[in-house]
Design an enzyme around this catalytic site. Structure first.
Site, short mmCIF file in Angstrom:
data_model
loop_
_atom_site.label_atom_id
_atom_site.label_comp_id
_atom_site.label_asym_id
_atom_site.label_seq_id
_atom_site.Cartn_x
_atom_site.Cartn_y
_atom_site.Cartn_z
N CYS A 263 0.84 -1.21 0.00
CA CYS A 263 0.00 0.00 0.00
C CYS A 263 0.87 1.25 0.00
CB CYS A 263 -0.91 -0.02 1.22
SG CYS A 263 -1.74 1.54 1.56
N CYS A 266 0.85 2.98 3.42
CA CYS A 266 1.62 2.25 4.43
C CYS A 266 3.12 2.43 4.20
CB CYS A 266 1.25 0.77 4.41
SG CYS A 266 -0.48 0.43 4.78
#
Length: 423
Positions: A263, A266
């Site tokens: 991600c 992230c």
């Protein structure tokens, strides 16, 4: 975004042959190397060419422009000379793209690394210089080396403000705890915003810090070591499971619970936290990233490019359950992202850093962050990813670690949870 791999950082220039020496002297990861000041350079007898190379590459790393490192270094120019060149020359001589030139010439911003909070700088002002940050046989920094890192950070900031015209005062203000934020056990980056004109409600979050008993016996498996130049890329043999309490038995720890390593949000969160590694080293705090899903290709893509700390596998998702008060905090892509203005803003913030992403793996389980004290002292701070892409405020994380260190030095025992710090 620039990689935290030392080999990528030094490239094929003057610093490449110095890697063994840098490792020997303790300058063995990128965040630590970037705080090296003039006195440190003289102590290990860097030539002027090597000093210029380090200055150029540190500047490029801050702006995610490391692809130009070898060319700029090979020009024989120092950083001030390169910054004085016009757009046409930068394009023709180094093949620099127009958008990259704008980022290169902007001396007041960096892609990921934020400034230090005011209270931390004040704490640094009384520290003296010592020797380079070599580690003892257990890999820990000695108290003298910790003071060296304090001084290195302070002098590095001073050098940056002079050479790159960065306002330290403005940088401090940018990272101070925003109005409305208080130190408490669980902090969301922002209140839940209305979704779909109020038709969709955000999942509720718990209000209290997780009990220490919930996390101390969690079984985790080490997937990677802490990155140091010259080491193996991944653990060769499968590490046996271990109790989580072993992680913070001797030193406090930050545990970043990552929703999905591919991600973009992230990755950006992990990057900006690990970029402050010298601060946490100086405060005696370890850094760990926790995954709830083990996909080796994803680990290889993530470490050490976006995160150079130890990576752990929490097969039972127990840390993630602790963040949700005993159950996993989940959200759907449509309701939690497409219909959530805060999540979309978080995505745009991460996208602006230039990080690559993929869509492999489970991405609905929310993550967060724990700060756990040494031994059985307990959880000092807990942050929940209320909206996709919420980051624990970096200034708050540093302040909590600073409070934790000061409290332990004064009292030498257990400490209050962060909810109790204000009482």
């Amino acid at each position: 975004m620039a990689s935290f791999s030392m080999e990528d950082f030094v490239g094929n220039g003057a610093l490449k042959g110095l890697l063994p020496k840098l490792l020997e002297e303790g300058w063995d990861d990128v965040p630590t190397l970037k705080i090296m000041n003039a006195e440190d350079m003289d102590a290990i007898n860097l030539s002027q060419q090597e000093k210029d190379a380090l200055e150029i590459r540190s500047y490029l790393h801050d702006r995610a422009l490391m692809q130009y490192g070898d060319k700029l270094e090979a020009s024989g120019k120092c950083l001030p000379e390169l910054l004085s060149m016009n757009t046409a020359d930068l394009s023709s001589q180094f093949g620099m793209k127009r958008g990259h030139i704008a980022r290169f010439m902007d001396r007041t911003s960096a892609c990921a690394e934020g400034p230090l909070p005011a209270s931390y700088l004040l704490a640094l002002s009384s520290k003296g210089r010592t020797n380079p940050p070599a580690r003892n046989s257990s890999g820990e920094l000695s108290s003298g080396n910790s003071r060296k890192l304090h001084s290195g950070i302070r002098s590095s900031i001073g050098r940056t403000s002079r050479k790159y015209e960065i306002s330290v005062e403005q940088s401090i203000a940018d990272l101070k705890i925003k109005d409305g934020h208080i130190f408490k056990g669980i902090v969301a980056a922002a209140p839940p915003e209305p979704r779909a004109c109020g038709c969709v409600q955000a999942p509720p979050v718990v209000k209290n810090v997780a009990p220490y008993s919930v996390i101390e016996n969690i079984s985790v498996q080490k997937l990677t070591p802490e990155y140091k130049v010259g080491m193996e890329r991944l653990v060769k043999t499968k590490a046996p499971p271990m109790k989580a309490s072993e992680l913070w038995r001797d030193k406090p720890a930050i545990l970043l619970c990552i929703r999905r390593p591919g991600c973009i949000m992230c990755r950006a969160e992990a990057y900006q936290l690990y970029a402050k590694k010298p601060i946490f080293d100086a405060l005696g705090v370890q850094l760990f990233a926790v995954l709830h899903e083990h996909k080796e290709p994803e680990v290889k893509d993530f470490w050490p490019r976006y995160w150079g700390g130890v990576m752990l596998f929490d097969k039972g998702m127990e840390f993630f359950k602790a963040l949700g008060g005993g159950k996993l905090l989940k959200d759907k892509f449509i309701s939690g992202f497409l219909l959530n203005p805060r999540a979309i803003a978080n995505y745009k913030r991460a996208k602006a850093t230039g990080i690559e992403q993929n869509f492999r793996g489970e991405g609905e389980i929310k993550g967060g962050l724990f700060i756990v004290g040494k031994g059985k002292n307990g959880i000092a701070y807990q942050f929940i990813e209320r909206n996709f892409g919420d980051w624990a405020p970096l200034g708050e994380v540093v302040e909590i670690c600073n409070k934790l260190q000061n409290h332990q030095q004064i009292q030498g025992g257990s400490f209050k949870t962060s909810q109790e710090y204000d009482n």
